[in-house]
Design a protein around this motif. Structure first.
Motif, PDB file in Angstrom:
ATOM      1  N   GLU A  21       0.818  -1.206   0.000  1.00 16.61           N
ATOM      2  CA  GLU A  21       0.000   0.000   0.000  1.00 16.61           C
ATOM      3  C   GLU A  21       0.856   1.263   0.000  1.00 16.61           C
ATOM      4  O   GLU A  21       0.368   2.350  -0.289  1.00 16.61           O
ATOM      5  N   ARG A  22       2.132   1.142   0.316  1.00 12.37           N
ATOM      6  CA  ARG A  22       3.002   2.313   0.392  1.00 12.37           C
ATOM      7  C   ARG A  22       3.724   2.589  -0.927  1.00 12.37           C
ATOM      8  O   ARG A  22       4.222   3.688  -1.139  1.00 12.37           O
ATOM      9  N   ARG A  66       3.080   3.477  -3.839  1.00 15.06           N
ATOM     10  CA  ARG A  66       2.080   4.057  -4.742  1.00 15.06           C
ATOM     11  C   ARG A  66       2.687   4.650  -6.002  1.00 15.06           C
ATOM     12  O   ARG A  66       1.982   4.864  -6.986  1.00 15.06           O
ATOM     13  N   SER A  78       7.543   7.134  -2.628  1.00 13.31           N
ATOM     14  CA  SER A  78       6.369   6.419  -2.124  1.00 13.31           C
ATOM     15  C   SER A  78       6.386   6.346  -0.603  1.00 13.31           C
ATOM     16  O   SER A  78       5.372   6.604   0.066  1.00 13.31           O
ATOM     17  N   SER A 114       3.769   8.217   1.896  1.00 17.27           N
ATOM     18  CA  SER A 114       2.918   7.358   2.730  1.00 17.27           C
ATOM     19  C   SER A 114       3.131   7.632   4.206  1.00 17.27           C
ATOM     20  O   SER A 114       2.209   7.475   5.017  1.00 17.27           O
ATOM     21  N   ASP A 120      -2.012   5.706   4.989  1.00 15.57           N
ATOM     22  CA  ASP A 120      -3.064   5.079   4.170  1.00 15.57           C
ATOM     23  C   ASP A 120      -3.691   3.957   4.969  1.00 15.57           C
ATOM     24  O   ASP A 120      -2.999   3.044   5.417  1.00 15.57           O
TER      25      ASP A 120
END
Length: 354
Positions: free
Chosen positions: A253-254, A256, A318, A322, A327
């Motif tokens: 998720e980090r 991105r 990223s 993050s 997130d």
């Protein structure tokens, strides 16, 4: 300059690497389990060190230029393979593959990827040897892929529908159960032998591998035209991929901006291929079929610097963003976001459940 390596060295190398991969597969089959972070880390480190050691052997056997081509090709394929993992995460999640059997599924995906890439490498090498203008097409295709990955368009929905069509066809021609039976591909329902949803998972991974192979093979041919270096770089990139899958976890998720880094690498290699095509031009309607002398040849070491720099910038950016903007989405959401951003079909339809 054409790369010349001892055929015996090439044969022995490929046999040893295939045996290592086969041993890895046997370990999974003998002891299916969920690897711990420590186990996954050790395996990933082992395969990275093995790749660097092989680069050292190449430097001794064939020189620094060849070793540099391998490292640049390996890093390119590794970055593309990591991108592939985002989609694998989504497939595993939407099909609810039991976590303890995900290693076997990943290994099947890796074998499919090797077969597909091996076939594409042979075809690509043959075309390059007999038709040098193919570099123009490869270059244009990579630039198109880079733009599509960085700025996905409306064709994403069409790709997803095409992939779903494959699964619907499978369901029409094959009897498929609604539930898994361990890691089995076949099971019995009311005395009748049927496939489990695992066959659809393999189909989804196979389609994904095909799409990534189409992108990755032209990319590495922009770094080296040696089929041996191309294949070994792919082999090392796929080694340890399943362990990396379990290592990534919430890190997905980090990352991105990872797809932007990969898009930049693909665009750079695309430009490099077109410049190389101009440098060895044979098209009769361009400069009278003569090479265009002003077109520069980008060196292996410049390519390596661009690849490392792009991935480093994308990863650092990223992680910094993050950290500033936490997130709350999980890895599944991150994988879906990346699949959508890069214009890759995320998965196929989930099997029906009662």
């Amino acid at each position: 300059m054409e790369l010349q390596l001892d055929p015996v060295f090439q044969t022995v190398t490929l046999v040893v690497l295939v045996l290592i991969l086969a041993a890895d597969l046997l370990i999974i089959l003998a002891r299916p389990h969920i690897p711990s972070p420590r186990e996954s880390t050790l395996w990933v480190v082992f395969y990275v060190v093995l790749a660097l050691a092989f680069a050292g052997v190449l430097a001794i056997v064939a020189g620094g230029e060849v070793a540099g081509q391998f490292v640049a090709g390996w890093l390119t394929e590794y970055s593309l393979s990591i991108d592939n993992l985002f989609v694998f995460v989504l497939i595993m999640g939407q099909f609810a593959v039991p976590r303890r059997y995900q290693q076997e599924v990943l290994m099947v995906g890796i074998i499919i990827a090797l077969v597909l890439r091996g076939a594409f490498i042979l075809v690509g090498a043959t075309i390059i040897e007999n038709f040098s203008p193919i570099f123009y097409l490869f270059g244009a295709f990579l630039i198109y892929t880079a733009v599509r990955q960085a700025f996905p368009g409306a064709d994403h929905e069409d790709d997803t529908q095409r992939e779903n069509l494959i699964v619907r066809m499978l369901r029409r021609v094959l009897p498929i159960s609604d539930a898994y039976d361990g890691k089995k591909i076949f099971t019995r329902v009311q005395g009748k032998r049927v496939f489990t949803p695992m066959i659809i998972v393999f189909a989804a991974i196979g389609v994904t591998d095909l799409l990534f192979a189409i992108d990755s093979i032209p990319a590495i041919f922009g770094i080296t035209q040696s089929p041996f270096i191309v294949f070994t770089a792919n082999l090392f990139a796929l080694m340890g991929l399943r362990q990396l899958y379990f290592l990534l976890g919430d890190l997905l998720e980090r990352l991105r901006f990872l797809h932007y880094g990969i898009a930049f690498i693909l665009a750079f290699i695309g430009v490099k291929l077109i410049l190389h095509a101009l440098h060895v031009n044979e098209l009769p309607f361009l400069n009278g079929g003569e090479p265009i002398e002003w077109a520069p040849e980008i060196s292996t070491w410049v390519s390596l610097a661009v690849i490392v720099g792009s991935m480093a910038v994308a990863t650092i950016a990223s992680l910094v963003v993050s950290r500033r903007e936490p997130d709350t989405a999980g890895p599944q959401d991150a994988a879906a976001r990346v699949a959508d951003e890069k214009g890759t079909p995320p998965t196929v339809e989930q099997p029906d459940r009662d």
